[in-house]
Scaffold this active site. Structure first.
Site, PDB file in Angstrom:
ATOM      1  N   HIS A 102      -5.687   4.289  -3.403  1.00  0.00           N
ATOM      2  CA  HIS A 102      -6.669   4.984  -2.558  1.00  0.00           C
ATOM      3  C   HIS A 102      -8.090   4.538  -2.882  1.00  0.00           C
ATOM      4  CE1 HIS A 102      -3.857   7.602  -0.463  1.00  0.00           C
ATOM      5  NE2 HIS A 102      -3.183   7.649  -1.600  1.00  0.00           N
ATOM      6  N   THR A 103      -8.216   3.294  -3.262  1.00  0.00           N
ATOM      7  CA  THR A 103      -9.544   2.715  -3.488  1.00  0.00           C
ATOM      8  C   THR A 103      -9.920   1.752  -2.361  1.00  0.00           C
ATOM      9  OG1 THR A 103      -8.411   1.095  -4.861  1.00  0.00           O
ATOM     10  CG2 THR A 103      -9.553   2.856  -6.024  1.00  0.00           C
ATOM     11  N   ALA A 131       9.946   4.225   1.725  1.00  0.00           N
ATOM     12  CA  ALA A 131       9.813   4.113   0.275  1.00  0.00           C
ATOM     13  C   ALA A 131       8.370   3.894  -0.157  1.00  0.00           C
ATOM     14  CB  ALA A 131      10.679   2.973  -0.241  1.00  0.00           C
ATOM     15  N   GLY A 132       7.469   3.717   0.803  1.00  0.00           N
ATOM     16  CA  GLY A 132       6.080   3.456   0.441  1.00  0.00           C
ATOM     17  C   GLY A 132       5.901   2.040  -0.079  1.00  0.00           C
ATOM     18  N   SER A 142       5.556  -0.516   1.982  1.00  0.00           N
ATOM     19  CA  SER A 142       4.864  -1.222   3.071  1.00  0.00           C
ATOM     20  C   SER A 142       5.769  -1.967   4.033  1.00  0.00           C
ATOM     21  CB  SER A 142       3.817  -2.193   2.512  1.00  0.00           C
ATOM     22  OG  SER A 142       2.795  -1.474   1.937  1.00  0.00           O
ATOM     23  N   SER A 168       5.902  -1.208   7.086  1.00  0.00           N
ATOM     24  CA  SER A 168       5.131  -1.378   8.329  1.00  0.00           C
ATOM     25  C   SER A 168       4.173  -2.562   8.224  1.00  0.00           C
ATOM     26  CB  SER A 168       4.405  -0.099   8.736  1.00  0.00           C
ATOM     27  OG  SER A 168       3.776   0.491   7.654  1.00  0.00           O
ATOM     28  N   GLU A 226      -2.698  -1.216  13.229  1.00  0.00           N
ATOM     29  CA  GLU A 226      -2.186   0.051  12.674  1.00  0.00           C
ATOM     30  C   GLU A 226      -3.217   1.172  12.857  1.00  0.00           C
ATOM     31  OE1 GLU A 226       0.290  -0.264   9.290  1.00  0.00           O
ATOM     32  OE2 GLU A 226       0.133   1.860   8.805  1.00  0.00           O
ATOM     33  N   ASP A 244      -2.281  -3.174   2.036  1.00  0.00           N
ATOM     34  CA  ASP A 244      -0.864  -3.491   2.268  1.00  0.00           C
ATOM     35  C   ASP A 244      -0.710  -4.790   3.049  1.00  0.00           C
ATOM     36  OD1 ASP A 244      -0.742  -1.029   1.159  1.00  0.00           O
ATOM     37  OD2 ASP A 244      -0.009   0.002   2.945  1.00  0.00           O
ATOM     38  N   TYR A 253      -3.214  11.597   4.623  1.00  0.00           N
ATOM     39  CA  TYR A 253      -3.935  10.357   4.307  1.00  0.00           C
ATOM     40  C   TYR A 253      -5.281  10.345   5.030  1.00  0.00           C
ATOM     41  CZ  TYR A 253      -4.750   5.339   3.673  1.00  0.00           C
ATOM     42  OH  TYR A 253      -5.296   4.122   3.333  1.00  0.00           O
TER      43      TYR A 253
END
Ligand code: GLA
Length: 392
Positions: A38-39, A129-130, A132, A134, A167, A179, A229
């Site tokens: 989250h940076t 699963a996080g 990425s 997408s 996105e 990502d 988010y």
């Protein structure tokens, strides 16, 4: 792995579209972020790497202006069909919006498709699963478009920006650049140290002598990710606005820890203050962690990973009880150098650095505790750090 993926996606193409005559196959990887969470939308540093799993696309041009999409993973979704010229109003909230959005973004930048295409997709990244999936889907679509339509001036970095743009603007998820950048720019056995403020980056070899990266999936079904988010982004934007009363900055990532501590009372809302604290400290941790890795000090790297988890749990509040159990159980084991939740959060995976001889112990100890506390199983993956996109 790649040959299996290629076979599956070609079989899927044949099933949906008849035959595989003249079909080309492309791959783009998923990613795991080692530290710097989250940076990326706060002008800070990130340190992700591409994985050796990802998204496969089998593609063939058509004679008309129709686009058709089929997913090997979601066969019941059937074939999605859309005209190139109708893309703008063709959002459905379903999976095919990702590749559709990328075509839409190419068109918006003046890269016009002369004809449509048929595309089958197969992904070996576990769903939700996080890791990425997408971004991998966006990057593989962009990579395929460049190859099929001769958009040679588009660089891999452009593919990352186009994926993020689509996105954000086609799918309504306000993600940062990490990502797509990791997927488009991946390099085997290297992580990418990226300054999202300047987009300057360097590759850093991930030399884990006698250790492995273990990715553990909470298998949590989560649905609030996008809204939470986007809320975090808004809170950081508010904190930045407050800090700008004193500091001439464009992003929280420009602040040192000292500056943040001196100015933090300007942030009136305590929740926004905690969010900003995470953004500033996590950025500094990431810089320190990369230095530690370069110095061969994996112990320090691991400690910074643990601190990152605590900060995401307590200040940024993007962890979840399931990931907390995984990280906290991992910290108890002597063979674990570091463990933290990775990615957007609210579920998904943890990433841990574990001594080779302790990996089985890690799985044997954490697996049953997790099942007992959560009621279902976690999954453990030993994955390699792979390259960026390619044609197969
Ligand atoms: C998601 C987003 C990224 C990044 C991470 C958190 O994966 O897509 O841009 O913000 O969350 O680090």
């Amino acid at each position: 792995m790649a040959s299996e993926g290629k076979e599956k996606v070609l079989a899927g193409f044949a099933e949906s579209f008849g035959d595989t005559e003249g079909v080309r196959v492309f791959f783009a990887p998923g990613r795991v972020n080692l530290i710097g969470e989250h940076t990326d939308y706060n002008g800070g540093h990130v340190f992700p790497c591409a994985l050796d799993i990802g998204c496969y696309a089998a593609v063939r041009k058509r004679e008309d202006r129709t686009l058709r999409f089929a997913s090997v993973n979601i066969p019941r979704a059937g074939i999605t069909e859309v005209e190139i010229d109708d893309l703008d109003s063709a959002r459905t909230g379903k999976w095919a919006d990702y590749p559709k959005g990328v075509v839409w973004a190419f068109e918006g930048r003046g890269f016009k498709l002369d004809r449509g295409f048929d595309m089958a997709i197969y992904g070996d990244i576990p769903n939700g699963a996080g890791l990425s999936s997408s971004a991998a889907l966006e990057v593989v679509t962009g990579y395929a478009l460049r190859a099929l339509y001769g958009f040679d001036q588009v660089t891999n970095q452009d593919l990352a920006f186009i994926g993020q743009y689509s996105e954000n603007n086609y799918n309504g998820m306000n993600c940062g650049i990490m990502d797509q950048f990791a997927s488009a720019m991946g390099k085997e056995n290297n992580a990418i140290f990226l300054d999202t403020n300047t987009m300057v980056f360097e590759y850093a070899p991930v030399k884990l002598d006698g250790m492995k990266l273990v990715i553990t999936n909470t298998n949590k079904k989560h649905s609030l990710v996008d809204s939470e988010y986007n809320a975090r982004r808004a809170q950081c934007a508010q904190a930045l606005k407050d800090m700008q009363a004193r500091y001439d900055i464009k992003a929280l990532g420009e602040l040192s820890i000292e500056e943040f501590e001196e100015g933090k009372d300007l942030i009136t809302d305590p929740v926004c203050r905690r969010r900003a604290k995470h953004a500033v400290y996590e950025n500094q941790r990431t810089i320190q962690a990369v230095q530690a890795l370069k110095d061969g000090d994996i112990e320090k790297f691991g400690k910074l990973m643990n601190q990152s988890h605590v900060s995401l749990r307590d200040d940024y509040e993007t962890s979840c009880p399931e990931a907390d159990i995984l990280a906290e159980e991992a910290w108890k084991l002597p063979g674990v150098l570091g463990s933290r939740i990775t990615g957007g959060g609210f579920g998904g995976c943890t990433v841990s650095i574990v001594k080779n001889e302790e990996v089985q112990e890690f799985i044997d100890r954490i697996g049953p505790v997790y099942r007992e506390k959560v009621g279902y199983d976690a999954s453990f993956y030993l994955l390699g750090i792979g390259n960026g996109p390619c044609e197969l």
